[in-house]
Design a protein around this motif. Structure first.
Motif, mmCIF file in Angstrom:
data_model
loop_
_atom_site.group_PDB
_atom_site.id
_atom_site.type_symbol
_atom_site.label_atom_id
_atom_site.label_comp_id
_atom_site.label_asym_id
_atom_site.label_seq_id
_atom_site.Cartn_x
_atom_site.Cartn_y
_atom_site.Cartn_z
ATOM 1 N N PHE A 76 -7.348 5.981 3.548
ATOM 2 C CA PHE A 76 -6.865 4.764 4.206
ATOM 3 C C PHE A 76 -5.949 5.016 5.404
ATOM 4 C CE2 PHE A 76 -4.735 0.783 4.859
ATOM 5 C CZ PHE A 76 -5.765 -0.121 4.701
ATOM 6 N N PHE A 87 0.833 -1.200 0.000
ATOM 7 C CA PHE A 87 0.000 0.000 0.000
ATOM 8 C C PHE A 87 0.872 1.256 0.000
ATOM 9 C CE2 PHE A 87 -2.183 3.485 2.138
ATOM 10 C CZ PHE A 87 -3.287 3.611 1.316
ATOM 11 N N LEU A 127 -8.301 5.486 -1.061
ATOM 12 C CA LEU A 127 -6.842 5.551 -1.005
ATOM 13 C C LEU A 127 -6.329 6.550 0.010
ATOM 14 C CD1 LEU A 127 -5.548 5.198 -4.622
ATOM 15 C CD2 LEU A 127 -5.028 3.793 -2.645
ATOM 16 N N TYR A 129 2.125 1.967 -3.465
ATOM 17 C CA TYR A 129 1.066 2.449 -4.345
ATOM 18 C C TYR A 129 0.622 3.855 -3.951
ATOM 19 C CZ TYR A 129 -3.166 2.564 -7.117
ATOM 20 O OH TYR A 129 -4.123 2.912 -8.014
ATOM 21 N N PHE A 130 0.439 4.049 -2.664
ATOM 22 C CA PHE A 130 -0.117 5.309 -2.173
ATOM 23 C C PHE A 130 0.810 6.488 -2.470
ATOM 24 C CE2 PHE A 130 -0.855 8.313 1.414
ATOM 25 C CZ PHE A 130 -2.130 8.702 1.037
ATOM 26 N N LYS A 185 -7.086 15.509 -7.198
ATOM 27 C CA LYS A 185 -7.496 14.159 -6.833
ATOM 28 C C LYS A 185 -9.019 14.070 -6.738
ATOM 29 C CE LYS A 185 -3.384 12.253 -5.885
ATOM 30 N NZ LYS A 185 -2.550 13.183 -6.646
ATOM 31 N N TRP A 190 0.736 7.149 -6.183
ATOM 32 C CA TRP A 190 -0.581 7.712 -6.537
ATOM 33 C C TRP A 190 -0.676 9.167 -6.088
ATOM 34 C CZ3 TRP A 190 -4.604 9.692 -3.591
ATOM 35 C CH2 TRP A 190 -5.833 9.823 -4.236
ATOM 36 N N ASN A 191 -0.195 9.425 -4.899
ATOM 37 C CA ASN A 191 -0.331 10.760 -4.327
ATOM 38 C C ASN A 191 0.564 11.771 -5.045
ATOM 39 O OD1 ASN A 191 -1.865 12.123 -2.541
ATOM 40 N ND2 ASN A 191 -0.622 11.673 -0.743
ATOM 41 N N ALA A 192 1.812 11.356 -5.322
ATOM 42 C CA ALA A 192 2.735 12.270 -5.982
ATOM 43 C C ALA A 192 2.367 12.463 -7.449
ATOM 44 C CB ALA A 192 4.157 11.731 -5.871
#
Lengths: 431, 180
Positions: free
Chosen positions: B101, A289, B98, A292-293, B92, A296-298
């Motif tokens: 979480f 996670f 996500l 991925y996180f 976003k 995904w966030n950047a």
């Protein structure tokens, strides 16, 4: 039980033979489209095509893979699966010595044998190195035309690649052999000097392990898409590896405790391996996670493309299967303390862990070759069975050859006496 | 108001060693008693099984706490970011599990801990300011070097003679009636 050995060797040989004979035919049948017929010759040029932009991977990915590439990628997937088990065996031994653990003495010899599987894997590395041109596409890319490769060419060049892989496999094989050598020497004289030597080796060995494993995983897996970078990638591989290996050790000790290992395997060992298995279910998810996180966030294209590739076609479903099958299902099943002791629950769980770890390796490796979605060829089961049979035969040879547990380990008594686990719903033997 | 007349409520047996109390516990368990307890100065390995105690139910409280924390975290972020005050951050989506979480995960842990502690107090009946056993002088030794078994009269199998006999047979150094 020497009858197993030639049988496993034969199975390994047959699997590889069959892979060579039937594989191409099966693949040809799978891809009977007319367009595919002309393809096999093309891809060699396809990845040589100049990738002017940093994201040249999209151009290379569209070519239809050749038979040899299909075999090579299946072999790599099976190889990474098997490497997981050997490497986790090695870290189990290192951790045992670092923590000066008592309970795991019973299981130590099993872990030592698993770690020594790095030796046959060193041999199994040779086909990979011979096929390197089919697997790692950056070998055909000129760094001058590819910025992503240019900045990484210190690491990603043919010489470093081969030298580093040969070196880390040599290092692992040497470390595993040395740990077992010390342990076997202690079997004879019972001297504490071997424990001391093992601890010294483990102390620097854990750093060597962390750096070398990360390096190897970057080389073998991450560089398949050389534009991608994730600092947690080595840990991700390690977390999955330790997880699947704990399941394997669990299965082995449950089985072997009905045989030669009966005197040293108690509910405590079974319970503790089960608890570690549960813990690494969570740890794997945590690492997976996190990777991925953060990406995904950047939302930086150099990183996100890796996941975008893995959301195409049926890879999306594979990703979700990993999320639910690699984490949620085992997490919920193993949550209760008593399920970790129940063979009826754990036996399917072990098989499931193997399938999930293999799927995880597939998810990391195969989208490079099959961008449209999950593609299973004959090569996959054959390479897997071939390599696993090879390792199993080595494991079994070692298991039969040597004492089944460290006979004179200073903490052996501790491992076999303090073995009650309260509240778990099974009887306690009097100490 | 007249002072209440003390009533006998059970038998308290004293044992000298950890091994004795473990065997006494097995004997009482095998005799089929339900309302009884063991008091020792320190945890004794294997006592849970010797007493025939089942797996603690605290885990269910933990699980419910965790589930509540996780759902609440998800709901809270959904409500704040999407339903109540929609706000685009960094391009976003307004809500996705996500970014919810990490917070939900922390709340899972926090409420699991609350559930565990709350559940423990609920199940063990603590804090409890008075216990008739405090009236027994020798019971103070339970926090020093003696081991005790207490069987309540309310137990259906209780009989003053037979229970006393059982406790003494199991190696008690003394057995006395506790009054309240």
């Amino acid at each position: 039980m020497n009858v197993f050995r030639p049988f496993l060797r034969l199975a390994a040989l047959m699997a590889f033979g069959a892979a060579l004979v039937f594989g191409p035919a099966a693949v040809a049948a799978d891809h009977a489209e007319p367009a595919a017929a002309a393809a096999p010759a093309a891809p060699a040029d396809a990845h040589a095509a100049p990738a002017a932009a940093a994201h040249g991977h999209e151009a290379a990915a569209t070519a239809e893979p050749t038979i040899l590439q299909r075999f090579a990628y299946s072999y790599l997937t099976a190889f990474m699966f098997c490497l997981s088990i050997a490497m986790a065996g090695l870290i189990f031994v290192i951790l045992h010595h670092l923590f000066d653990a008592g309970w795991s003495v019973s299981v130590l010899r099993i872990a030592e044998h698993l770690a020594c599987l790095t030796r046959p894997l060193f041999l199994a590395l040779i086909p990979l190195l011979l096929l390197q041109g089919e697997i790692w596409r950056w070998l055909h890319v000129n760094p001058a035309t590819d910025h992503a490769l240019d900045v990484k060419k210190v690491l990603f060049n043919r010489i470093t690649f081969n030298v580093v892989l040969a070196f880390v496999f040599g290092l692992w094989a040497w470390m595993a052999t040395t740990f077992r050598k010390y342990s076997l020497a202690q079997d004879k004289d019972g001297s504490a000097i071997w424990t001391r030597k093992s601890r010294v080796l483990a102390a620097w060995g854990i750093y060597a392990f962390a750096f070398s494993l990360t390096l190897a995983v970057i080389m073998l897996m991450m560089s398949l898409q050389w534009q991608f970078f994730s600092t947690i990638y080595g840990v991700y591989y390690f977390a999955g590896s330790f997880w699947v290996t704990l399941a394997t050790i669990y299965g082995l000790i449950r089985w072997l405790s009905t045989r030669e290992m009966k005197p040293v395997i108690f509910p405590r060992q079974i319970h503790d391996i089960g608890v570690l298995f549960f813990a690494f279910t969570v740890f794997y998810a945590y690492i997976g996670f996190s990777q991925y996180f953060l990406i995904w966030n950047a939302a930086i294209p150099e990183e996100t493309f890796w996941y975008v590739d893995r959301e195409r076609g049926s890879w999306w479903a594979v990703g979700l299967t990993l999320l639910f099958g690699h984490f949620f299902l085992p997490f919920l099943v193993l949550l209760r303390i008593d399920t970790k002791m129940s063979l009826a629950v754990m036996a399917p769980m072990i098989l499931w862990a193997w399938v999930m770890h293999y799927l995880d390796m597939t998810f990391n490796i195969m989208p490079v070759l099959y961008p449209k979605g999950l593609t299973i060829t004959f090569f996959d089961p054959l390479c897997w069975f071939g390599l696993v049979a090879l390792l199993a035969s080595f494991f079994w040879r070692d298991y039969l050859k040597f004492p089944k547990w460290p006979q004179k380990h200073p903490r052996l008594k501790e491992a076999v006496t303090h073995h009650e686990v309260t509240g778990a719903g099974y009887a306690v033997e009097d100490t | 108001m007249s002072a209440p007349v003390p009533q006998p409520i059970g038998l308290l047996a004293q044992y000298e060693t950890a091994a004795d109390i473990l065997h006494a516990a097995v004997a009482v368990r095998d005799a089929g008693y339900k309302k009884w307890d063991v008091f020792t100065p320190f945890p004794i390995h294997g006592m849970d099984d010797a007493m025939g105690l089942k797996k603690s139910k605290v885990g269910y409280f933990t699980f419910c706490g965790g589930l509540t924390g996780f759902s609440f975290g998800m709901w809270m972020i959904w409500f704040m970011n999407k339903a109540d005050y929609p706000l685009v951050v960094g391009g976003k989506p307004l809500f996705t599990p996500l970014f919810a979480f990490p917070v939900s995960y922390e709340l899972t842990i926090l409420l699991s801990a609350f559930g565990t502690i709350g559940g423990m107090f609920l199940l063990n009946g603590l804090p409890r300011l008075y216990n008739p056993l405090f009236n027994v002088k020798r019971f103070k030794k339970a926090s020093d070097d003696k081991f005790f078994v207490f069987i309540e009269m309310a137990d259906p199998k209780f009989s003053t003679e037979k229970t006393r006999e059982l406790l003494q047979h199991a190696g008690a150094s003394s057995v006395e009636v506790v009054e309240d």
